[in-house]
Design an enzyme around this catalytic site. Structure first.
Site, short mmCIF file in Angstrom:
data_model
loop_
_atom_site.label_atom_id
_atom_site.label_comp_id
_atom_site.label_asym_id
_atom_site.label_seq_id
_atom_site.Cartn_x
_atom_site.Cartn_y
_atom_site.Cartn_z
N LYS A 13 -13.67 -29.95 -8.27
CA LYS A 13 -12.43 -29.10 -8.55
C LYS A 13 -12.16 -28.26 -7.24
O LYS A 13 -10.99 -28.04 -6.70
CB LYS A 13 -12.60 -28.00 -9.68
N ARG A 88 -12.64 -20.57 -18.37
CA ARG A 88 -13.88 -21.51 -18.85
C ARG A 88 -14.27 -21.08 -20.47
O ARG A 88 -15.06 -21.84 -20.98
CB ARG A 88 -14.91 -20.92 -18.10
N ARG A 127 -24.98 -32.15 -3.02
CA ARG A 127 -24.57 -31.13 -2.61
C ARG A 127 -25.81 -30.13 -2.20
O ARG A 127 -25.86 -29.40 -1.31
CB ARG A 127 -23.75 -30.23 -3.64
N ARG A 136 -27.20 -23.63 -3.64
CA ARG A 136 -27.21 -22.67 -4.75
C ARG A 136 -28.26 -22.80 -5.81
O ARG A 136 -28.76 -24.15 -6.02
CB ARG A 136 -25.85 -23.16 -5.41
N ARG A 147 -25.42 -26.41 -17.71
CA ARG A 147 -23.96 -25.97 -17.23
C ARG A 147 -23.09 -27.12 -18.19
O ARG A 147 -22.14 -26.92 -18.36
CB ARG A 147 -23.90 -26.19 -15.93
P1 AMP Z 1 -18.70 -22.68 -10.30
O1 AMP Z 1 -18.95 -22.26 -8.97
O2 AMP Z 1 -17.42 -22.78 -10.81
O3 AMP Z 1 -19.75 -23.63 -10.66
O4 AMP Z 1 -19.34 -21.48 -10.95
C1 AMP Z 1 -20.78 -21.01 -10.85
C2 AMP Z 1 -21.17 -20.02 -11.98
O5 AMP Z 1 -20.35 -18.88 -12.23
C3 AMP Z 1 -20.83 -20.73 -13.47
O6 AMP Z 1 -22.12 -21.49 -13.84
C4 AMP Z 1 -20.81 -19.15 -14.17
O7 AMP Z 1 -22.35 -18.86 -14.41
C5 AMP Z 1 -20.07 -18.32 -13.28
N1 AMP Z 1 -18.67 -18.70 -13.39
C6 AMP Z 1 -17.77 -18.94 -12.51
N2 AMP Z 1 -16.56 -18.73 -13.27
C7 AMP Z 1 -16.72 -18.27 -14.59
C8 AMP Z 1 -16.01 -18.01 -15.45
N3 AMP Z 1 -14.49 -18.36 -15.75
N4 AMP Z 1 -16.56 -17.50 -16.74
C9 AMP Z 1 -17.76 -17.31 -16.65
N5 AMP Z 1 -18.50 -17.48 -15.92
C10 AMP Z 1 -18.02 -17.97 -14.72
#
Ligand code: AMP
Length: 170
Positions: A13, A88, A127, A136, A147
């Site tokens: 994404k 989400r 990654r 991360r 996840r």
């Molecule tokens: P990402 O970088 O998009 O994979 O997000 C990393 C982490 O941030 C996720 O696993 C969640 O813990 C948190 N996170 C990111 N976006 C959201 C969202 N829209 N709602 C809730 N948690 C989020």
């Protein structure tokens, strides 16, 4: 133009959103990046959300909706934006609709990215390897499994919400 990039963790994404940002001048808004920046800054918000992010769970809808509402009101989003990692949950999708409706706007398109699970595990491993020491905390097989479970249970059900509105071309 207001887009949503939709797909499981590791689908790409962020990579595709960055390309669209460069090509069309739409602002990429990654909620994951925003949260990680808050953690890195040591702010109260960062302290509150760190453990949740590291565990692979979702940060509360309330925090996320406030974060996005403030962000899309900024000047650099005036030409449009690409949401990368938001909404989400169904509650987030509904809140997004309501905030856009206040100014007579709406989401123009949802880009759905589908990737086999085996491939997702490979990508996340790569990654983490490429990032080395700055990898991360949630980029490992165990947290990815968590996840993906959260994605299936809470995020995937958001899609019918948009599909019901405008049958997409596939
Ligand atoms: P990402 O970088 O998009 O994979 O997000 C990393 C982490 O941030 C996720 O696993 C969640 O813990 C948190 N996170 C990111 N976006 C959201 C969202 N829209 N709602 C809730 N948690 C989020």
């Amino acid at each position: 133009m207001k887009l949503i990039m939709f797909g499981p963790p590791g689908a790409g994404k962020g990579t595709q959103a960055a390309r669209l940002e460069e090509r069309y001048g739409l602002k990429q808004l990654s909620t994951g990046d925003m949260l990680r920046a808050a953690v890195a800054s040591g702010s109260d918000l960062g302290k509150e959300v760190k453990a949740v992010i590291d565990s692979g769970d979702l940060v509360s809808d309330d925090i996320m909706v406030r974060m996005i509402e403030a962000r899309i009101a900024e000047a650099d989003c005036a030409k449009g934006f690409i949401l990368d990692g938001f909404p989400r949950t169904e509650a987030q999708a509904e809140a997004l609709d309501q905030m856009l409706a206040k100014t007579g706007e709406q989401i123009d398109a949802v880009v759905v990215m589908e990737v086999d699970e085996d491939e997702l595990f490979k990508r996340i491993e790569n990654r983490a390897k490429e990032a080395g020491d700055s990898a991360r905390a949630d980029d490992n097989a165990e947290t990815l499994r968590k996840r993906l479970g959260v994605y299936k249970n809470e995020t995937a059900p958001v899609l019918p919400f948009y599909e019901a509105r405008a049958p997409a071309e596939r």
